[in-house]
Scaffold this motif. Structure first.
Motif, short mmCIF file in Angstrom:
data_model
loop_
_atom_site.label_atom_id
_atom_site.label_comp_id
_atom_site.label_asym_id
_atom_site.label_seq_id
_atom_site.Cartn_x
_atom_site.Cartn_y
_atom_site.Cartn_z
N TYR A 25 0.83 -1.21 0.00
CA TYR A 25 0.00 0.00 0.00
C TYR A 25 0.87 1.25 0.00
CZ TYR A 25 -4.38 -2.48 0.47
OH TYR A 25 -5.48 -3.28 0.22
N ALA A 26 2.05 1.18 0.62
CA ALA A 26 2.95 2.33 0.59
C ALA A 26 3.50 2.57 -0.80
CB ALA A 26 4.09 2.13 1.58
N GLU A 27 3.62 1.51 -1.59
CA GLU A 27 4.14 1.67 -2.96
C GLU A 27 3.21 2.52 -3.81
OE1 GLU A 27 4.68 -2.29 -4.34
OE2 GLU A 27 6.36 -2.73 -2.99
N THR A 28 1.92 2.50 -3.48
CA THR A 28 0.94 3.31 -4.22
C THR A 28 0.08 4.09 -3.22
OG1 THR A 28 -0.59 1.43 -4.24
CG2 THR A 28 0.83 1.71 -6.17
N ASP A 29 0.73 4.66 -2.23
CA ASP A 29 0.00 5.32 -1.14
C ASP A 29 -0.89 6.44 -1.66
OD1 ASP A 29 -0.42 7.09 1.38
OD2 ASP A 29 0.60 5.31 2.15
N LEU A 30 -2.13 6.44 -1.23
CA LEU A 30 -3.11 7.45 -1.65
C LEU A 30 -2.57 8.86 -1.54
CD1 LEU A 30 -6.17 8.26 -2.23
CD2 LEU A 30 -6.40 8.36 0.27
N LEU A 31 -1.85 9.15 -0.47
CA LEU A 31 -1.40 10.52 -0.20
C LEU A 31 -0.41 11.03 -1.24
CD1 LEU A 31 -0.92 10.52 3.68
CD2 LEU A 31 -3.02 10.69 2.33
N CYS A 32 0.16 10.11 -2.01
CA CYS A 32 1.18 10.50 -2.99
C CYS A 32 0.60 10.88 -4.34
CB CYS A 32 2.19 9.36 -3.17
SG CYS A 32 3.12 8.98 -1.67
N TYR A 33 -0.69 10.67 -4.54
CA TYR A 33 -1.29 10.87 -5.86
C TYR A 33 -2.23 12.07 -5.83
CZ TYR A 33 0.96 6.61 -7.20
OH TYR A 33 1.92 5.68 -7.48
N ARG A 34 -1.76 13.16 -6.44
CA ARG A 34 -2.50 14.41 -6.42
C ARG A 34 -3.29 14.59 -7.72
NH1 ARG A 34 0.45 17.02 -2.26
NH2 ARG A 34 0.91 15.28 -0.85
N ALA A 35 -4.44 15.21 -7.61
CA ALA A 35 -5.33 15.39 -8.75
C ALA A 35 -4.77 16.40 -9.74
CB ALA A 35 -6.69 15.85 -8.26
N GLU A 36 -5.21 16.26 -10.98
CA GLU A 36 -4.87 17.25 -11.99
C GLU A 36 -5.75 18.48 -11.88
OE1 GLU A 36 -5.17 15.10 -15.63
OE2 GLU A 36 -3.33 13.94 -15.28
N PRO A 52 1.56 5.30 -12.01
CA PRO A 52 2.36 4.87 -10.86
C PRO A 52 3.73 5.54 -10.83
CG PRO A 52 1.39 2.98 -11.98
CD PRO A 52 1.15 4.17 -12.86
N VAL A 53 4.17 5.84 -9.62
CA VAL A 53 5.50 6.42 -9.42
C VAL A 53 6.25 5.50 -8.46
CG1 VAL A 53 4.67 7.89 -7.53
CG2 VAL A 53 6.78 8.47 -8.72
N ALA A 54 7.52 5.23 -8.77
CA ALA A 54 8.32 4.35 -7.92
C ALA A 54 8.69 5.07 -6.62
CB ALA A 54 9.58 3.91 -8.66
N GLN A 55 8.56 4.37 -5.52
CA GLN A 55 8.94 4.93 -4.22
C GLN A 55 10.34 4.46 -3.84
OE1 GLN A 55 7.38 7.24 -2.87
NE2 GLN A 55 5.33 7.11 -3.80
N PRO A 56 11.08 5.26 -3.09
CA PRO A 56 12.45 4.89 -2.72
C PRO A 56 12.49 3.56 -1.96
CG PRO A 56 12.02 7.20 -2.20
CD PRO A 56 10.71 6.59 -2.57
N ALA A 57 13.38 2.69 -2.37
CA ALA A 57 13.50 1.39 -1.71
C ALA A 57 13.82 1.54 -0.23
CB ALA A 57 14.57 0.55 -2.41
N GLU A 58 14.64 2.54 0.10
CA GLU A 58 15.01 2.76 1.50
C GLU A 58 13.79 3.15 2.33
OE1 GLU A 58 17.20 3.05 4.99
OE2 GLU A 58 17.73 2.14 3.05
N SER A 59 12.91 3.97 1.75
CA SER A 59 11.70 4.37 2.47
C SER A 59 10.78 3.17 2.71
CB SER A 59 10.95 5.45 1.68
OG SER A 59 11.72 6.64 1.61
#
Length: 235
Positions: free
Chosen positions: A93-104, A139-146
């Motif tokens: 869920y963190a890989e596609t966390d809702l909070l990371c996707y902002r509307a156009e 989709p946007v890739a999230q940092p592996a460390e995070s």
């Protein structure tokens, strides 16, 4: 199921922890193991829901009347068998966390930034897990460390805590909001409001939909159950 007991009580187990007795017999999971918890408060609450179950329908009851039992049963019967599997599922869920996707849509994007960014900042500060924000649904890739840090934040939790997160996080669509709920930084009602931001924004433009409202109410109830369960487990 038809009610077959008169009295439900919580008791301390000789081997440690607490159980619930129905007319003196242990409340058991479908597989036969007795339901057990280290929390006296949770055992008391489960006994209370079984004492009340079936009272309104001439003795007929359903498992919907005993939600704390269902959640503890999930923790004991399923999560305990493979906690690492649930951890990995939650990290996804963190890989596609809702909070990371902002509307156009600029108006909605401004609202999202105002309401959501503080929680992404919290995840970065509290867990060393900054996440990348993007516009649109690609989709946007999230940092592996995070992701590794968030995995660590989950790995040390009890099976009861993981079961609660397993209920709340899919509803919220956000591991960040789920962790904030689990750590007492967000109340269930506020976490669900944040997760529903897109829907409620669209309703201001297009009106409410009865089916969507019903679905959202069920989701809010699940998040509230997860919050209550966590409080009882830790009491």
């Amino acid at each position: 199921m038809r009610r077959f007991w008169n009295h439900a009580v919580a008791v301390a187990r000789p081997e440690g922890g607490h159980a619930v007795l129905l007319d003196g017999r242990p409340l058991r999971l479908p597989g036969g193991a007795p339901l057990a918890t280290r929390s006296a408060a949770l055992a008391e609450a489960i006994a209370a829901e079984w004492q009340a179950a079936g009272g309104a329908k001439d003795g007929e009851m359903s498992m919907e009347e005993v939600p704390l039992t269902r959640l503890l049963g999930t923790a004991q019967d399923r999560v305990a068998a493979d906690p690492a599997g649930l951890v990995e599922g939650l990290v996804r869920y963190a890989e596609t966390d809702l909070l990371c996707y902002r509307a156009e849509d600029p108006a909605l994007a401004v609202t999202q930034a105002r309401e959501w960014q503080a929680w992404l900042d919290w995840a970065a500060a509290a867990h060393g897990a900054p996440l990348v924000v993007t516009e649109g649904l690609m989709p946007v890739a999230q940092p592996a460390e995070s992701l590794a840090r968030l995995r660590d934040a989950l790995a040390g939790r009890t099976v009861e805590e993981l079961a609660a997160l397993g209920l709340a996080v899919p509803v919220l669509g956000s591991l960040v909001l789920g962790l904030a709920l689990a750590e007492g930084r967000l109340a269930a009602e506020e976490a669900h409001r944040l997760a529903s931001l897109d829907e409620t924004f669209q309703e201001t433009r297009w009106g409410e939909d009865a089916e969507a409202l019903d679905r959202r109410a069920r989701g809010a109830a699940d998040v509230a159950l997860a919050e209550r369960f966590l409080a009882l487990v830790r009491a």
